[in-house]
Design a protein around this motif. Structure first.
Motif, PDB file in Angstrom:
ATOM      1  N   ARG A 111      25.983  50.237  37.068  1.00  0.00           N
ATOM      2  CA  ARG A 111      24.992  51.178  37.605  1.00  0.00           C
ATOM      3  C   ARG A 111      25.705  52.247  38.426  1.00  0.00           C
ATOM      4  O   ARG A 111      26.610  51.945  39.196  1.00  0.00           O
ATOM      5  N   VAL A 112      25.261  53.487  38.291  1.00  0.00           N
ATOM      6  CA  VAL A 112      25.930  54.566  39.034  1.00  0.00           C
ATOM      7  C   VAL A 112      25.820  54.346  40.543  1.00  0.00           C
ATOM      8  O   VAL A 112      26.677  54.798  41.296  1.00  0.00           O
ATOM      9  N   ASP A 113      24.779  53.615  40.987  1.00  0.00           N
ATOM     10  CA  ASP A 113      24.624  53.401  42.428  1.00  0.00           C
ATOM     11  C   ASP A 113      25.326  52.122  42.912  1.00  0.00           C
ATOM     12  O   ASP A 113      25.257  51.783  44.089  1.00  0.00           O
ATOM     13  N   ARG A 132      25.893  56.704  30.503  1.00  0.00           N
ATOM     14  CA  ARG A 132      24.756  56.446  29.605  1.00  0.00           C
ATOM     15  C   ARG A 132      23.491  56.693  30.408  1.00  0.00           C
ATOM     16  O   ARG A 132      23.187  55.941  31.329  1.00  0.00           O
ATOM     17  N   ARG A 133      22.790  57.741  30.027  1.00  0.00           N
ATOM     18  CA  ARG A 133      21.599  58.153  30.783  1.00  0.00           C
ATOM     19  C   ARG A 133      20.474  57.134  30.620  1.00  0.00           C
ATOM     20  O   ARG A 133      20.179  56.696  29.503  1.00  0.00           O
ATOM     21  N   GLY A 134      19.859  56.763  31.734  1.00  0.00           N
ATOM     22  CA  GLY A 134      18.682  55.886  31.702  1.00  0.00           C
ATOM     23  C   GLY A 134      18.940  54.523  31.093  1.00  0.00           C
ATOM     24  O   GLY A 134      18.050  53.910  30.514  1.00  0.00           O
ATOM     25  N   GLN A 137      16.800  49.593  32.979  1.00  0.00           N
ATOM     26  CA  GLN A 137      15.354  49.601  33.190  1.00  0.00           C
ATOM     27  C   GLN A 137      14.968  48.463  34.127  1.00  0.00           C
ATOM     28  O   GLN A 137      15.635  47.423  34.091  1.00  0.00           O
ATOM     29  N   PRO A 138      13.923  48.553  34.926  1.00  0.00           N
ATOM     30  CA  PRO A 138      13.130  49.774  35.087  1.00  0.00           C
ATOM     31  C   PRO A 138      13.860  50.777  35.976  1.00  0.00           C
ATOM     32  O   PRO A 138      14.851  50.430  36.599  1.00  0.00           O
ATOM     33  N   GLY A 139      13.364  52.000  35.977  1.00  0.00           N
ATOM     34  CA  GLY A 139      13.897  52.993  36.905  1.00  0.00           C
ATOM     35  C   GLY A 139      14.784  54.025  36.242  1.00  0.00           C
ATOM     36  O   GLY A 139      15.192  54.982  36.888  1.00  0.00           O
ATOM     37  N   ASN A 140      15.092  53.817  34.923  1.00  0.00           N
ATOM     38  CA  ASN A 140      15.910  54.820  34.232  1.00  0.00           C
ATOM     39  C   ASN A 140      17.214  55.117  34.942  1.00  0.00           C
ATOM     40  O   ASN A 140      17.621  56.263  35.080  1.00  0.00           O
ATOM     41  N   ILE A 141      17.883  54.075  35.444  1.00  0.00           N
ATOM     42  CA  ILE A 141      19.126  54.281  36.193  1.00  0.00           C
ATOM     43  C   ILE A 141      20.278  54.495  35.205  1.00  0.00           C
ATOM     44  O   ILE A 141      20.406  53.763  34.220  1.00  0.00           O
ATOM     45  N   ASP A 142      21.090  55.496  35.476  1.00  0.00           N
ATOM     46  CA  ASP A 142      22.233  55.776  34.600  1.00  0.00           C
ATOM     47  C   ASP A 142      23.309  54.699  34.745  1.00  0.00           C
ATOM     48  O   ASP A 142      23.477  54.113  35.817  1.00  0.00           O
TER      49      ASP A 142
END
Ligand SMILES: CC(C)(COP(=O)(O)OP(=O)(O)OC[C@H]1O[C@@H](n2cnc3c(N)ncnc32)[C@H](O)[C@@H]1OP(=O)(O)O)[C@@H](O)C(=O)NCCC(=O)NCCS
Length: 164
Positions: A111-113, A132-134, A137-142
């Motif tokens: 996760r980017v975060d 990788r965009r989205g 899930q959930p939240g569409n996290i890159d």
């Protein structure tokens, strides 16, 4: 990791990945690919022995190897054992496995975060190669895709005390 580890692993999994925990079935399926002549997975657990001699699973990790590329499927450490070097030990185990499977490179998504995990990977020489965009899930996290080009050197470098 064997089938009897799945219950304690699931407990950790649900605590550490509350939004996208793997199911019991997924762990069973992964372990099925970790045995036999065509095995292309390896899953490990880290255990501690308590004062009364009881054994507790406090970490786990898994790697898949396909066509010379390793993929870190998962890696996790019980929160109370963070910052003890256990994450690094599990990752070392996966990279040693990647060498045994003759992987030329190892990839992972994070996760980017999740900067904590990213720091661990960077210490071993993983570099960001894409997003990788989205992905989550959930939240569409890159997801940040990271790559390590020489798993053998990474393990040797860490075992010679280059951790800083
Ligand atoms: C990411 C994760 C596996 C890291 O595990 P960990 O056991 O804390 O990892 P380590 O202890 O090896 O390294 C973490 C930190 O402890 C430090 N450390 C390592 N050994 C240490 C020691 N003996 N004493 C003190 N600190 C130490 C490291 O330098 C590192 O510091 P930094 O983050 O500032 O670089 C863990 O945080 C986790 O399970 N997170 C939730 C699940 C997750 O996000 N998994 C990754 C999905 S892609």
């Amino acid at each position: 990791m064997r089938w009897w580890d799945i219950a304690p692993v699931l407990e950790l999994e649900r605590a550490l990945f509350p939004h996208d925990a793997w199911s019991k079935g997924l762990f069973w399926s992964e372990l099925a690919h970790a045995r036999g002549a065509n095995a292309n997975r390896r899953y490990v657990v880290a255990e501690v022995v308590g004062e009364a001699g009881e054994v507790r699973v406090v970490g786990y990790a898994g790697l898949a190897a396909v066509d010379g590329t390793g993929d870190v499927q998962t890696i996790a450490v019980a929160r109370e054992h963070w910052s003890t070097g256990l994450g690094a030990r599990l990752l070392t185990e996966l990279l040693t496995t990647a060498n045994a499977f003759e992987c030329r490179e190892v990839l992972l998504e994070v996760r980017v975060d999740n900067t904590r995990a990213q720091r661990l990977y960077e210490r071993f020489g993983f570099e960001p190669v894409g997003v990788r965009r989205g992905y989550y899930q959930p939240g569409n996290i890159d997801a940040l895709v990271m790559r390590l080009s020489d798993p053998l050197s990474a393990v040797q470098g860490m075992s010679h005390g280059s951790q800083d």
